[in-house]
Write a protein that holds these residues in place. Structure first.
Motif, PDB file in Angstrom:
ATOM      1  N   GLN A 186      -3.776  25.436 -26.106  1.00  0.00           N
ATOM      2  CA  GLN A 186      -3.905  26.659 -25.849  1.00  0.00           C
ATOM      3  C   GLN A 186      -4.703  27.222 -26.989  1.00  0.00           C
ATOM      4  N   SER A 187      -5.576  28.073 -26.769  1.00  0.00           N
ATOM      5  CA  SER A 187      -6.616  28.601 -27.598  1.00  0.00           C
ATOM      6  C   SER A 187      -5.730  29.372 -28.748  1.00  0.00           C
ATOM      7  N   PRO A 188      -6.103  29.819 -29.688  1.00  0.00           N
ATOM      8  CA  PRO A 188      -5.783  30.541 -30.871  1.00  0.00           C
ATOM      9  C   PRO A 188      -5.971  31.825 -30.451  1.00  0.00           C
ATOM     10  N   THR A 189      -5.165  32.790 -30.099  1.00  0.00           N
ATOM     11  CA  THR A 189      -5.115  34.304 -29.440  1.00  0.00           C
ATOM     12  C   THR A 189      -4.244  35.027 -30.180  1.00  0.00           C
ATOM     13  N   PRO A 190      -4.424  35.317 -31.460  1.00  0.00           N
ATOM     14  CA  PRO A 190      -3.400  36.515 -32.043  1.00  0.00           C
ATOM     15  C   PRO A 190      -3.638  37.700 -31.626  1.00  0.00           C
ATOM     16  N   PRO A 191      -2.509  38.376 -31.261  1.00  0.00           N
ATOM     17  CA  PRO A 191      -2.307  39.772 -30.770  1.00  0.00           C
ATOM     18  C   PRO A 191      -3.061  40.682 -31.662  1.00  0.00           C
ATOM     19  N   GLN A 192      -3.720  41.824 -31.014  1.00  0.00           N
ATOM     20  CA  GLN A 192      -4.266  42.685 -31.577  1.00  0.00           C
ATOM     21  C   GLN A 192      -3.187  43.408 -32.610  1.00  0.00           C
ATOM     22  N   LYS A 193      -3.675  43.761 -33.744  1.00  0.00           N
ATOM     23  CA  LYS A 193      -3.125  44.471 -34.970  1.00  0.00           C
ATOM     24  C   LYS A 193      -1.961  43.544 -35.428  1.00  0.00           C
ATOM     25  N   SER A 194      -2.017  42.442 -35.049  1.00  0.00           N
ATOM     26  CA  SER A 194      -0.952  41.438 -35.767  1.00  0.00           C
ATOM     27  C   SER A 194      -1.729  40.714 -37.201  1.00  0.00           C
ATOM     28  N   VAL A 195      -3.006  41.459 -37.680  1.00  0.00           N
ATOM     29  CA  VAL A 195      -3.686  40.818 -38.814  1.00  0.00           C
ATOM     30  C   VAL A 195      -3.913  39.216 -38.566  1.00  0.00           C
ATOM     31  N   PHE A 196      -4.011  38.451 -39.633  1.00  0.00           N
ATOM     32  CA  PHE A 196      -4.413  37.193 -39.474  1.00  0.00           C
ATOM     33  C   PHE A 196      -3.130  36.147 -39.217  1.00  0.00           C
ATOM     34  N   HIS A 197      -3.624  35.054 -38.367  1.00  0.00           N
ATOM     35  CA  HIS A 197      -2.671  34.115 -38.162  1.00  0.00           C
ATOM     36  C   HIS A 197      -3.118  32.746 -38.790  1.00  0.00           C
ATOM     37  N   CYS A 198      -2.322  31.884 -38.885  1.00  0.00           N
ATOM     38  CA  CYS A 198      -2.445  30.590 -39.740  1.00  0.00           C
ATOM     39  C   CYS A 198      -2.411  29.582 -38.493  1.00  0.00           C
ATOM     40  N   TYR A 199      -3.414  28.636 -38.301  1.00  0.00           N
ATOM     41  CA  TYR A 199      -3.259  27.744 -37.282  1.00  0.00           C
ATOM     42  C   TYR A 199      -3.355  26.429 -37.974  1.00  0.00           C
ATOM     43  N   GLN A 200      -2.375  25.437 -37.774  1.00  0.00           N
ATOM     44  CA  GLN A 200      -2.261  24.463 -38.523  1.00  0.00           C
ATOM     45  C   GLN A 200      -2.191  22.991 -37.681  1.00  0.00           C
ATOM     46  N   PHE A 201      -2.894  22.280 -38.164  1.00  0.00           N
ATOM     47  CA  PHE A 201      -3.340  20.660 -37.449  1.00  0.00           C
ATOM     48  C   PHE A 201      -2.297  19.705 -38.239  1.00  0.00           C
ATOM     49  N   MET A 202      -1.554  19.086 -37.512  1.00  0.00           N
ATOM     50  CA  MET A 202      -0.936  17.927 -38.296  1.00  0.00           C
ATOM     51  C   MET A 202      -0.870  16.578 -37.518  1.00  0.00           C
ATOM     52  N   LEU A 203      -1.598  15.354 -38.186  1.00  0.00           N
ATOM     53  CA  LEU A 203      -1.535  14.307 -37.872  1.00  0.00           C
ATOM     54  C   LEU A 203      -0.337  13.136 -38.034  1.00  0.00           C
ATOM     55  N   PHE A 204       0.156  12.884 -37.392  1.00  0.00           N
ATOM     56  CA  PHE A 204       1.393  11.960 -37.760  1.00  0.00           C
ATOM     57  C   PHE A 204       1.114  10.378 -37.195  1.00  0.00           C
ATOM     58  N   GLU A 205       1.511   9.416 -37.905  1.00  0.00           N
ATOM     59  CA  GLU A 205       1.588   8.145 -37.314  1.00  0.00           C
ATOM     60  C   GLU A 205       2.864   7.762 -36.822  1.00  0.00           C
ATOM     61  N   GLN A 206       2.646   7.214 -35.595  1.00  0.00           N
ATOM     62  CA  GLN A 206       4.058   6.771 -34.652  1.00  0.00           C
ATOM     63  C   GLN A 206       4.412   5.638 -35.011  1.00  0.00           C
ATOM     64  N   LEU A 207       5.712   5.304 -35.031  1.00  0.00           N
ATOM     65  CA  LEU A 207       6.395   4.108 -35.023  1.00  0.00           C
ATOM     66  C   LEU A 207       6.183   3.227 -34.034  1.00  0.00           C
ATOM     67  N   PRO A 208       5.782   1.999 -34.301  1.00  0.00           N
ATOM     68  CA  PRO A 208       5.865   0.945 -33.133  1.00  0.00           C
ATOM     69  C   PRO A 208       6.764   0.930 -32.098  1.00  0.00           C
ATOM     70  N   ASP A 209       6.565   0.968 -30.760  1.00  0.00           N
ATOM     71  CA  ASP A 209       7.468   1.012 -29.613  1.00  0.00           C
ATOM     72  C   ASP A 209       8.538   1.973 -29.917  1.00  0.00           C
ATOM     73  N   ALA A 210       8.161   3.026 -30.318  1.00  0.00           N
ATOM     74  CA  ALA A 210       9.077   4.239 -30.334  1.00  0.00           C
ATOM     75  C   ALA A 210       8.482   5.590 -29.628  1.00  0.00           C
ATOM     76  N   PRO A 211       8.754   5.381 -28.186  1.00  0.00           N
ATOM     77  CA  PRO A 211       8.153   6.753 -27.597  1.00  0.00           C
ATOM     78  C   PRO A 211       8.549   8.056 -27.918  1.00  0.00           C
ATOM     79  N   VAL A 212       7.460   8.890 -27.865  1.00  0.00           N
ATOM     80  CA  VAL A 212       7.679  10.269 -28.193  1.00  0.00           C
ATOM     81  C   VAL A 212       7.820  11.407 -27.216  1.00  0.00           C
ATOM     82  N   SER A 213       8.533  12.295 -27.079  1.00  0.00           N
ATOM     83  CA  SER A 213       8.778  13.406 -26.056  1.00  0.00           C
ATOM     84  C   SER A 213       9.206  14.391 -26.383  1.00  0.00           C
ATOM     85  N   LEU A 214       9.224  15.452 -25.453  1.00  0.00           N
ATOM     86  CA  LEU A 214       9.936  16.797 -25.784  1.00  0.00           C
ATOM     87  C   LEU A 214      11.294  16.497 -24.805  1.00  0.00           C
ATOM     88  N   THR A 215      12.184  17.668 -25.473  1.00  0.00           N
ATOM     89  CA  THR A 215      13.228  17.586 -24.706  1.00  0.00           C
ATOM     90  C   THR A 215      13.081  18.817 -23.428  1.00  0.00           C
TER      91      THR A 215
END
Length: 251
Positions: free
Chosen positions: A185-214
């Motif tokens: 989803q593209s960065p789309t700060p609402p009008q008049k909300s001043v500046f937003h910070c967009y953060q990217f984080m890269l993690f190394e996954q553990l072997p044989d440990a599937p990652v998912s969302l609830t």
């Protein structure tokens, strides 16, 4: 990102944004905009002392001396150093859009319609990480800690992008070969909300440990408990992080 030395355990710390003004390639046309921008950022500086979230990553505090934005250049001055304080920039991650190569913590300038392009035109960026190990898997997180505004981030963290099982050999080539859990989803700060910070984080996954969302996490991008996600899959500290600031392009 305030993650301590024990894998999966983290501490959030507060962050403040100093006065920061874009350097425009057309200063005479941008005087009014720059003055407004400086006032807005000063407002952030006051409010962020109380409200904003950021995370600090391990390693020494490095200073971002300059930010190269394709055709644009943003200079780091003494006033900008505490934001460009690269306690969040770590590991060499690079986010690549068609006319915008983000390889340091920076503020996206308004000129050349870069803010408009990043919000309304460009799709998911290329992600390049030279330090990737070809036989390992990685998880990429992109979040907004300032949703809906830095003064009242009641929807933080807003999950903009989540890709897991990314192949290390692809990352070294600037490609994302993995499983998308949350579409970009593209960065789309609402009008008049001043500046937003967009953060990217890269993690190394553990072997044989599937990652998912609830199921609950899948139901909404907002109010995401990032630390719980990190802990649940024992992701530990990120191997690389990057962030940029932008504002609604109509402001």
């Amino acid at each position: 990102m305030g993650l301590d030395s024990q894998r999966g355990k983290g501490i959030l710390r507060r962050w403040s944004v100093p006065s920061l003004v874009d350097v425009s390639s057309h200063p005479n046309e941008e005087d009014d905009a720059d003055a407004s921008l400086e006032g807005d950022i000063n407002t952030i500086n006051h409010k962020e002392q109380e409200n904003a979230w950021i995370k600090a990553v391990p390693g020494p505090l490095l200073m971002c001396c300059a930010c190269v934005l394709g055709f644009c250049h943003v200079e780091a001055t003494p006033d900008t150093m505490s934001f460009l304080d690269s306690s969040f920039y770590h590991g060499g991650l690079e986010v690549i859009h068609p006319q915008l190569d983000v390889d340091k913590c920076l503020v996206i300038p308004k000129d050349q319609k870069l803010r408009e392009m990043v919000s309304t035109v460009w799709k998911a960026p290329q992600i390049f990480f030279s330090g990737a190990h070809k036989n390992k898997m990685y998880a990429l997180v992109m979040v907004d800690p300032d949703a809906p505004s830095s003064a009242k981030p009641t929807s933080a963290y807003w999950r903009h992008w989540l890709v897991v099982d990314i192949q290390g050999n692809a990352l070294k080539k600037g490609q994302i070969h993995g499983k998308t859990l949350t579409d970009y989803q593209s960065p789309t700060p609402p009008q008049k909300s001043v500046f937003h910070c967009y953060q990217f984080m890269l993690f190394e996954q553990l072997p044989d440990a599937p990652v998912s969302l609830t199921e609950q996490e899948k139901s909404s991008r907002g109010k995401w408990d990032l630390q719980a996600f990190i802990t649940r899959f024992d992701l530990g500290e990120p191997v690389s992080t990057l962030q940029f600031l932008t504002q609604n392009y109509k402001d």
